[in-house]
Design an enzyme around this catalytic site. Structure first.
Site, short mmCIF file in Angstrom:
data_model
loop_
_atom_site.label_atom_id
_atom_site.label_comp_id
_atom_site.label_asym_id
_atom_site.label_seq_id
_atom_site.Cartn_x
_atom_site.Cartn_y
_atom_site.Cartn_z
N THR A 1 20.99 -13.74 -79.41
CA THR A 1 21.36 -13.24 -80.73
C THR A 1 22.75 -13.74 -81.10
OG1 THR A 1 21.66 -11.29 -82.10
CG2 THR A 1 22.04 -11.00 -79.74
N HIS A 2 22.86 -14.23 -82.34
CA HIS A 2 24.08 -14.88 -82.80
C HIS A 2 24.53 -14.24 -84.11
CE1 HIS A 2 27.00 -17.95 -83.60
NE2 HIS A 2 26.40 -18.30 -84.72
N GLY B 1 21.07 -26.78 -76.91
CA GLY B 1 22.15 -26.90 -77.89
C GLY B 1 22.95 -25.61 -78.04
N ASP C 1 23.34 -22.73 -80.21
CA ASP C 1 22.72 -21.94 -81.27
C ASP C 1 21.78 -22.77 -82.15
OD1 ASP C 1 24.26 -19.79 -80.32
OD2 ASP C 1 25.92 -20.30 -81.63
C1 GAR Z 1 27.10 -9.87 -80.94
O1 GAR Z 1 27.48 -9.85 -82.28
C2 GAR Z 1 26.48 -11.19 -80.58
O2 GAR Z 1 25.74 -11.75 -81.61
C3 GAR Z 1 27.69 -12.03 -80.30
O3 GAR Z 1 28.53 -11.18 -79.56
C4 GAR Z 1 28.32 -9.84 -80.01
C5 GAR Z 1 28.08 -8.99 -78.79
O4 GAR Z 1 28.14 -7.64 -79.08
N1 GAR Z 1 27.35 -13.22 -79.59
C6 GAR Z 1 27.89 -14.40 -79.82
O5 GAR Z 1 28.79 -14.59 -80.62
C7 GAR Z 1 27.32 -15.53 -78.99
N2 GAR Z 1 27.61 -16.78 -79.60
P1 GAR Z 1 27.70 -6.56 -78.00
O6 GAR Z 1 28.33 -6.96 -76.65
O7 GAR Z 1 28.27 -5.27 -78.49
O8 GAR Z 1 26.21 -6.54 -77.94
#
Ligand code: GAR
Length: 209
Positions: free
Chosen positions: A109-110, A144, A146
């Protein structure tokens, strides 16, 4: 039998928590069988421990190369025989060994609407660009950054007074709902990949996983 999820985290683990909460309902169709991390002492691991879920840590700095770390990560995940691996705030790129074992059944999830703003700073980059709508994307992990096929997306408006933190918090609220909904549909109804498109549930047909 509920599907077996292994979740990988690097930080606060609020997305993991949303999955743990959803899995409490047997109708969700999955359970988190293990949580892995690339670092110690993160809240995501504490959440797993509080839920009675086994944890493991594979730190890049403990291995002689990225490849060895990647293979060790794949081994850690594989020990729990997952049906689906969920990267939920996991701030590392997985490599060949990992993708060889779990490619096609690993989602990430991004916090941006792919293909815009890939990488580590989705909310910051969206804000700096001046977009009026951003969001979150769940995708099948490939080699890749994302770039994998998109499983689900959710849109979030950017407010005039947003800073990176406020925007990211609002994205994360929508992201958790999207993640739980999409993972639930994947495990209950299956999915199929057609080129760039991921078809869930009935649309996946009998060939769905
Ligand atoms: C989330 O928003 C996720 O999408 C992001 O880190 C956060 C984690 O939150 N991931 C990235 O940016 C990866 N490229 P969490 O630890 O509270 O679930």
């Amino acid at each position: 039998m509920p599907a077996r999820l292994v979740v990988l985290v690097s930080g606060s683990g609020t997305n993991l928590q949303a999955l743990l909460d959803a899995c409490a309902d047997p109708a969700f169709g999955a359970r988190v069988v293990a949580v892995g991390a690339d670092r110690h002492d993160v809240e995501g691991l504490a959440r797993a421990e509080r839920a009675g879920v086994p944890t493991f840590v594979r730190r890049v700095e403990d291995f002689s190369s990225r490849e060895h770390w990647d293979a060790a990560l794949a081994g850690g995940v594989g020990a729990f025989e997952p049906d689906l691996v969920v990267l939920a705030g996991f701030m590392r790129l997985v490599g060949e060994s990992f993708l060889g074992a779990f490619g096609g059944r690993t989602v990430n999830t991004h916090p941006a609407l792919s293909p815009a703003f890939p990488g580590m700073h989705g909310p910051r980059d969206a804000l700096a660009y001046g977009v009026k709508v951003t969001g979150a994307t769940l995708f099948l992990v490939d080699a890749g950054v994302d770039t994998g096929q998109i499983v689900a997306q959710t849109a979030v408006p950017v407010a005039d007074d947003d800073d990176v933190a406020s925007l990211h918090e609002r994205i994360k609220t929508a992201e958790r709902t999207m993640l739980v909904d999409a993972v639930g549909r994947m495990v209950r109804d299956g999915w199929r990949v057609e080129g760039r498109r991921v078809l869930l549930g009935a649309a996946a047909g009998p060939a769905g996983r």
